[in-house]
Design an enzyme around this catalytic site. Structure first.
Site, mmCIF file in Angstrom:
data_model
loop_
_atom_site.group_PDB
_atom_site.id
_atom_site.type_symbol
_atom_site.label_atom_id
_atom_site.label_comp_id
_atom_site.label_asym_id
_atom_site.label_seq_id
_atom_site.Cartn_x
_atom_site.Cartn_y
_atom_site.Cartn_z
ATOM 1 C CG ASP A 1 -2.199 0.910 0.894
ATOM 2 O OD1 ASP A 1 -2.140 1.689 -0.081
ATOM 3 O OD2 ASP A 1 -3.196 0.850 1.638
HETATM 4 C C1 NOJ Z 1 -4.012 3.997 0.024
HETATM 5 C C2 NOJ Z 1 -5.205 3.135 0.223
HETATM 6 O O1 NOJ Z 1 -5.112 2.475 1.468
HETATM 7 C C3 NOJ Z 1 -5.426 2.102 -0.863
HETATM 8 O O2 NOJ Z 1 -6.656 1.500 -0.676
HETATM 9 C C4 NOJ Z 1 -5.343 2.754 -2.208
HETATM 10 O O3 NOJ Z 1 -5.555 1.792 -3.210
HETATM 11 C C5 NOJ Z 1 -3.988 3.407 -2.357
HETATM 12 N N1 NOJ Z 1 -3.824 4.423 -1.337
HETATM 13 C C6 NOJ Z 1 -3.802 4.033 -3.728
HETATM 14 O O4 NOJ Z 1 -4.610 5.132 -3.869
#
Ligand code: NOJ
Length: 729
Positions: free
Chosen positions: A262
């Site tokens: 993430d």
């Molecule tokens: C952080 C988020 O937790 C995740 O769900 C998301 O896909 C990513 N950022 C990319 O935007």
């Protein structure tokens, strides 16, 4: 490209080039803007590293992506195309209801269609990967990200997981498909206190039995990517958790695709306190099996050097890069780097009429009618005042939707006006947010108190002059989603005041709630004669609300997440464990499980939802009372639409295992069927029960069933007591 060619390509790449494939850039590095949801380390990248990066997230627009691909490939020594990834969560340009609402449809078929539409729109605009489905089981409504999950049940979430992967991905060679990325692996849905990014404390058994199944269902459907979660599990952050990523994900679940961290999660292991610095974090990440570092500087800054110093085996890098190249190959990018990107096609596809119709149908099917004292459906001849900050608000989409043309969203007012009725009046009533209320982007400043007084006066006059009032209230879209955790489960106080005041002049209130989470609605329900949860319904929200309120479509949604009676009950979910002091959920008995000042039963349980008719259930009949492994028992009920309106009922099958080697949930969902029933019609609904449906993690952590008595419960909600018993021998 053949496997041999792919391997030859890998062998021909320099270490820097290979590491480049493992780096994901945030959009702003390449375009100067883009959604930023946390600190990134990519400001430290050199021009060469940026040129060699394998993927980018967060860019939209067919022409931009076309140009970018061209530009970047020229910089790549082997002309390797980039992967473009984006959060296409509940629609791309045609926005569907938020995933929690999609869960309430109990219709994997419908959900699959919405994902196929999202994929077609996204692919034509040049995207290759969507960061969806989000499959974190959710039990705590304080957490803002409950809006992104199908809900609180492992079985329902698993069926939705399959539908979403099939819808987005299907056959990846097709130009109207994108690769799916399940997230957030794993257990992100249960942060302590409902605080985003917080620690997750789960027993291994609960984790395996309740939290893993939906992720596993997506993997089994061939989901091509997995995103690690921000949280710690057993005190280990997921991006450095070898047990989780190698033993569970790859060995147990058989996942062969790409693992992406993430946002900044590899480098965040330093803040978790499990790595001294980004270099050590990079080592943890690659050893655990993270193939792509999303926007941190850990891999970019340190991986090549870690390999050169012999601290990380190049073999690990090769394995990761091969998986990334394989994905690019499976998407057909080596032959067609621009793949499906096509501005002319995009122009025709985005918001196509049939997509909008699907959005309207899905939104209506996701609404959950919580209460109706005979006031709904509204009569088209009545004088109706439509009041509230959601009447003319076009932001009817959730926190993860960024339509290029938000003005295409149908507001409630437009939906009502589309019915061509007279006797309809409309008023704002109050501001959506209270002054001073914190949001992700600062504190709310409402421009003018005098305006609020005027709105209120006008609304009360309209309410008094009408036979019915529809109050459109709720949470702003930014009150849920990432970083949208809250310590209260109410709607803004200004809106509550509006409701109380309207009630004094006209008790015939229908409240429509727009929200991204279950709310504590005891007072709202008490003051309203009908209560409909419309969630964040998307592009066609206003039309769907009008359709349902006027009875042109019947409400049919069932809650995929429990609505508490009060915030203090949270986390509250239907499939909790049995306790040694069981209590009647609707009574208070001291020295039995529960509270001294409130019953344990929620206000509206999982699986609950009304329609404009009623359904009666016959007793459950079983074709036999004894089962051996390999045998099937058929459980049946006859469901009757006892009203004079056609309707759709979601018949739910629950199983209870009253005595096992470890404590078991009071019941667990094992099947459901949506049954359309004309007024007066009866239909027999049967479920097959097989031994694998009775398995659980036993005292020795074996996933098995144990002989003994089982109860089968079939009804229209998780609190049904309509049951029968059989024995597994
Ligand atoms: C952080 C988020 O937790 C995740 O769900 C998301 O896909 C990513 N950022 C990319 O935007």
């Amino acid at each position: 490209m053949t496997q041999e060619k792919l391997k030859e390509l890998l062998q021909d790449m320099s270490l820097e080039e290979k590491v480049g494939q493992m780096i994901q850039l945030p959009a702003d590095v390449l375009t100067g803007n883009g959604l930023v949801t946390g600190p990134t380390g990519t400001t430290q990248l050199t021009e060469d590293q940026i040129g060699m990066a394998g993927s980018v997230l967060g860019i939209k627009g067919a022409e931009r992506l076309y140009e970018l691909q061209k530009r970047q490939m020229e910089k790549q020594p082997h002309r390797i195309p980039m992967l473009f990834m984006l959060d296409v969560i509940n629609g791309f340009e045609t926005i569907f209801p938020i995933p929690l609402a999609l869960g309430c449809t109990f219709s994997p078929e419908l959900v699959k269609e919405t994902c196929a539409i999202a994929a077609a729109e996204a692919a034509a605009c040049g995207l290759h990967v969507t960061f969806s489905p989000m499959l974190d089981l959710v039990r705590d409504a304080r957490w803002g990200r409950v809006m992104e999950s199908p809900g609180e049940d492992p079985y329902l979430n698993s069926r939705m997981a399959e539908a979403m992967v099939e819808g987005y991905q299907g056959d990846l060679r097709r130009k109207d498909k994108v690769a799916a990325c399940l997230k957030h692996f794993a257990g992100y849905g249960y942060p302590e206190g409902g605080r985003d990014y917080d620690n997750v404390e789960l027993s291994e058994r609960t984790f395996m039995e309740d939290y893993l199944p939906a992720y596993e269902a997506a993997v089994k459907k061939g989901c091509r990517l997995v995103m690690t979660s921000f949280n710690t599990l057993n005190r280990i952050p997921s991006s450095g958790n070898k047990w989780l990523l190698r033993k569970i994900l790859r060995d147990k679940m058989g996942f062969q695709g790409v693992v992406i961290s993430d946002y900044s999660a590899i480098e965040e292991m330093v803040f978790h306190g499990v790595a001294a610095d980004a270099r050590e974090a990079a080592k943890l990440g690659i050893e655990a099996g993270v193939d792509i570092d999303m926007v941190s500087n850990a891999y970019a800054g340190h991986l090549a050097e870690l390999v050169r110093s012999g601290e990380v085996s190049e073999q690990l890098v090769d394995e990761a890069v091969l998986r990334i190249l394989q994905l690019k190959n499976d998407l057909g990018l080596f032959e067609e780097p621009f793949r499906a990107v096509d501005s002319a096609l995009a122009e025709k596809l985005l918001l196509r009429e049939d997509f909008r119709q699907k959005a309207r149908e899905t939104a209506a099917a996701s609404f959950v009618l919580l209460k109706n004292e005979g006031i709904l459906p509204l009569k088209k001849t009545e004088t109706i005042a439509w009041i509230g900050p959601f009447v003319e608000n076009p932001e009817l989409y959730g926190a993860w939707s960024f339509p290029e043309k938000p003005e295409e969203t149908v507001t409630v007012r437009q939906g009502v006006e589309g019915k061509g009725l007279s006797h309809m009046t409309f008023a704002q009533g109050c501001y959506l947010m209270d002054p001073g209320c914190p949001t992700k982007y600062g504190r709310v400043i409402n421009p003018c108190d005098e305006q609020a007084d005027l709105w209120l006066r006008e609304a009360l006059e309209m309410a008094a002059a009408s036979s019915r009032v529809v109050l459109c209230l709720g949470e702003h879209r930014d009150m849920s989603g990432e970083a949208g955790s809250r310590v209260s489960l109410g709607i803004p106080e200004g809106q509550m005041e509006l409701l109380r005041k309207v009630r004094q002049v006209n008790p015939n209130i229908v409240t429509v709630l727009f929200c991204g989470r279950p709310l504590a609605v005891k007072e709202i329900a008490g003051l309203s004669r009908a209560l409909l949860v419309a969630w964040m319904p998307g592009t066609e929200g206003g039309n769907a609300v009008a359709d349902v309120l006027f009875g042109d479509r019947v409400p049919q949604g069932k809650l995929s997440m429990t609505f508490p009676r009060t915030l203090g009950q949270v986390p509250v979910y239907y499939n909790h464990l049995m306790t040694g002091r069981p209590n009647s959920p609707r009574e208070i008995h001291l020295f039995k499980n529960g509270y001294m000042d409130e019953v344990t039963a929620p206000l509206y349980p999982f699986g609950y939802g009304l329609s404009y008719t009623e359904f009666s259930y016959s007793e459950v009949s079983l074709d036999r009372r004894e089962m051996k492994a390999g045998e099937t028992i058929t459980a049946s009920v006859t469901v009757t639409n006892t009203g004079d309106t056609d309707g759709v009922e979601t018949v739910q099958l629950y199983i209870r295992d009253p005595a096992a080697s470890v404590a078991r949930p009071v019941r667990t969902l094992k099947g459901f069927r949506k049954v359309p029933l004309a007024a007066g019609e009866s239909r027999k609904v049967s479920f097959s029960i097989e031994e694998p449906m009775l398995t659980f993690y036993d005292i020795d952590m074996n996933n098995t069933s144990e002989p003994g008595k089982f109860q089968v419960l079939i009804g229209g909600s998780s609190d049904t007591e309509n049951g029968a018993e059989f024995v597994l021998v």
